[in-house]
Design an enzyme around this catalytic site. Structure first.
Site, short mmCIF file in Angstrom:
data_model
loop_
_atom_site.label_atom_id
_atom_site.label_comp_id
_atom_site.label_asym_id
_atom_site.label_seq_id
_atom_site.Cartn_x
_atom_site.Cartn_y
_atom_site.Cartn_z
N ASP A 202 -23.15 5.62 35.88
CA ASP A 202 -23.42 5.09 34.48
C ASP A 202 -22.69 3.67 34.46
OD1 ASP A 202 -23.02 6.24 31.25
OD2 ASP A 202 -22.03 4.27 31.63
N ILE A 203 -23.55 2.69 34.12
CA ILE A 203 -23.15 1.25 34.10
C ILE A 203 -22.03 1.11 33.01
CG2 ILE A 203 -23.78 -1.09 33.58
CD1 ILE A 203 -26.60 -0.35 34.32
N ASN A 210 -25.77 -5.88 26.39
CA ASN A 210 -26.80 -6.03 25.43
C ASN A 210 -26.61 -6.80 24.27
OD1 ASN A 210 -29.46 -4.68 26.09
ND2 ASN A 210 -27.85 -2.96 26.40
N ASP A 219 -32.66 -5.03 30.05
CA ASP A 219 -33.76 -4.67 30.91
C ASP A 219 -33.66 -5.31 32.30
OD1 ASP A 219 -34.34 -2.96 28.88
OD2 ASP A 219 -36.13 -3.49 28.38
N GLU A 245 -29.08 4.01 30.46
CA GLU A 245 -28.19 3.11 31.73
C GLU A 245 -27.45 4.23 32.74
OE1 GLU A 245 -25.62 4.40 29.86
OE2 GLU A 245 -24.43 2.89 30.42
P1 GH3 Z 1 -19.21 2.76 29.00
O1 GH3 Z 1 -18.58 2.06 30.11
O2 GH3 Z 1 -18.54 3.92 28.35
O3 GH3 Z 1 -20.31 3.56 29.73
O4 GH3 Z 1 -19.90 1.86 28.05
P2 GH3 Z 1 -21.30 1.54 27.51
O5 GH3 Z 1 -21.21 0.55 26.54
O6 GH3 Z 1 -22.18 1.35 28.75
O7 GH3 Z 1 -21.70 2.94 26.91
P3 GH3 Z 1 -22.48 3.41 25.83
O8 GH3 Z 1 -23.28 4.72 26.13
O9 GH3 Z 1 -21.65 3.37 24.41
O10 GH3 Z 1 -23.77 2.50 25.75
C1 GH3 Z 1 -24.79 2.26 26.72
C2 GH3 Z 1 -25.32 1.32 26.15
O11 GH3 Z 1 -26.73 1.12 27.15
C3 GH3 Z 1 -26.37 1.26 24.90
C4 GH3 Z 1 -27.33 0.40 24.82
O12 GH3 Z 1 -27.00 -0.90 24.36
C5 GH3 Z 1 -27.63 0.24 26.31
N1 GH3 Z 1 -29.04 0.57 26.90
C6 GH3 Z 1 -29.47 2.13 27.14
N2 GH3 Z 1 -30.66 2.17 27.46
C7 GH3 Z 1 -31.24 0.96 27.37
C8 GH3 Z 1 -32.37 0.07 27.88
O13 GH3 Z 1 -33.44 0.81 28.20
N3 GH3 Z 1 -32.27 -1.20 27.73
C9 GH3 Z 1 -31.18 -1.86 27.59
N4 GH3 Z 1 -31.53 -3.15 27.45
N5 GH3 Z 1 -30.24 -1.20 27.23
C10 GH3 Z 1 -29.94 0.03 27.28
MG MG Z 2 -22.16 2.84 30.06
MG MG Z 3 -24.18 5.87 29.18
MG MG Z 4 -20.80 5.71 27.54
#
Ligand code: GH3
Ligand code: MG
Ligand code: MG
Ligand code: MG
Length: 325
Positions: A202-203, A210, A219, A245
């Protein structure tokens, strides 16, 4: 509804072709050791196709695999080469399995065992000499049209399969495919008493990325992220986009300690080099990884994913940019 199905498969009624139509770049392989007959047939067909002539021999079918012929015409009355044997080989190779085959049988052979065997083997049509020009070209055209049509169906089939199993943003397998394939990999591992490891990625803090650079930039990063992951796993490993992500890498035949090394390498692949956007902006990204390996206590894919997920949760909790087992 037949018409709808046809349209879905790319067979559009309005594109329907006249009976005499022959697609361009038609190539026909003609296998006959009788130079006189071959020359006659070759001349008749030369107006609708490019003809490759072979006088038979051991490896005719093998050589046909290298070229996508639209039609193969085989004489069943060659002296040195068994025409039926060539037909059966053509049907057995993956590359030539669907090529139309037209056999030329001798007059006396109508209804003969040889012709019956040829038809049972999947030969598409036959000709009885003396070969007449209009009949020959009509039969050849029909087979070539069928071939082109089935090529299109296969193409569309493969395209549909690709759309159904891969993720458009990253080009990796999607969650649906991963789930069903993981099921198979796990069963094989258990049957062979082999290890299997799974990493969930998980990123870190991707939402702020974003929010700062925009969704399109996000993306772009996901695309590059997937490329780095794919480059750093083996061909037998299965890399998939599990969610937004979140990614999963399934590593067959991999013990926990090896999986940990691979996971650490993946982590570094992401954190060591910044991600460069199309406009030149450099962004530093890190990733957290949770690992799980099949053991006596982890039996199902759900168990495995759950274990990896809780390890990932721990990695996040411990400060991110790390691997946890
Ligand atoms: P954490 O370290 O806890 O994982 O923090 P985080 O911000 O990565 O975690 P969170 O799950 O709160 O948010 C994931 C974010 O990933 C939400 C959204 O902005 C982004 N995201 C999810 N899917 C996509 C996608 O298909 N494209 C883009 N550009 N962003 C995405
Ligand atoms: Mg994340
Ligand atoms: Mg996540
Ligand atoms: Mg998260």
């Amino acid at each position: 509804n037949r018409e709808n199905t046809g349209a879905m498969l790319g067979w559009n009624k309005s594109e329907d072709v006249p009976e005499t139509f022959v697609p361009s770049n038609t190539s026909i392989l003609l296998v006959d050791d009788n130079e006189k007959v071959a020359k006659r047939v070759g001349q008749m067909l030369s107006e609708i196709a490019t003809i490759t002539h072979s006088t038979g021999g051991e490896n005719v079918a093998e050589r046909a695999r290298e070229k996508n012929y639209d039609l193969v015409i085989v004489s069943l009355s060659m002296r040195e080469t068994d025409g039926l044997w060539i037909c059966s080989k053509l049907r057995s190779f993956e590359e030539t399995r669907h090529v139309p085959i037209l056999v030329v049988v001798d007059d006396c052979e109508r209804g003969s065992k040889q012709l019956v065997r040829a038809l049972e083997m999947g030969v598409n049509d036959y000709l009885i000499p003396p070969v007449e020009r209009l009949e020959l070209t009509a039969r050849a055209r029909t087979q070539v049209r069928r071939k082109r049509y089935s090529d299109r169906l296969w193409e569309n089939f493969h395209l549909s399969m690709q759309l159904a199993t891969t993720d458009a943003v990253t080009g990796l397998y999607n969650r649906h495919y991963m789930n069903s394939h993981l099921e198979t990999l796990l069963r094989h591992a258990r049957q062979a008493s082999k290890p299997l490891s799974l990493a969930m990625l998980d990123i870190d803090h991707f939402k702020p990325v974003n929010d700062t650079y925009g969704h399109a930039a996000g993306d772009e990063i996901l695309h590059e992220f997937a490329k780095r992951i794919a480059r750093n796993v083996r061909g037998v490993d299965l890399a998939a986009r599990y969610g937004g992500e979140e990614f999963v890498v399934v590593m067959p035949d991999t013990v926990e300690s090896d999986a940990e090394m691979i996971a650490e390498r993946l982590r570094q692949t992401i954190s060591n080099t910044p991600f460069t956007l199309a406009d030149g902006t450099n962004i530093n990204i890190t990733v957290s990884l949770g690992l799980a390996c099949i053991t006596d206590g982890i039996l199902t894919t759900a168990d495995l994913l759950e274990r990896a997920d809780s390890a990932l949760y721990q990695a996040k909790h411990d400060g991110r940019n790390r691997v946890v087992i």
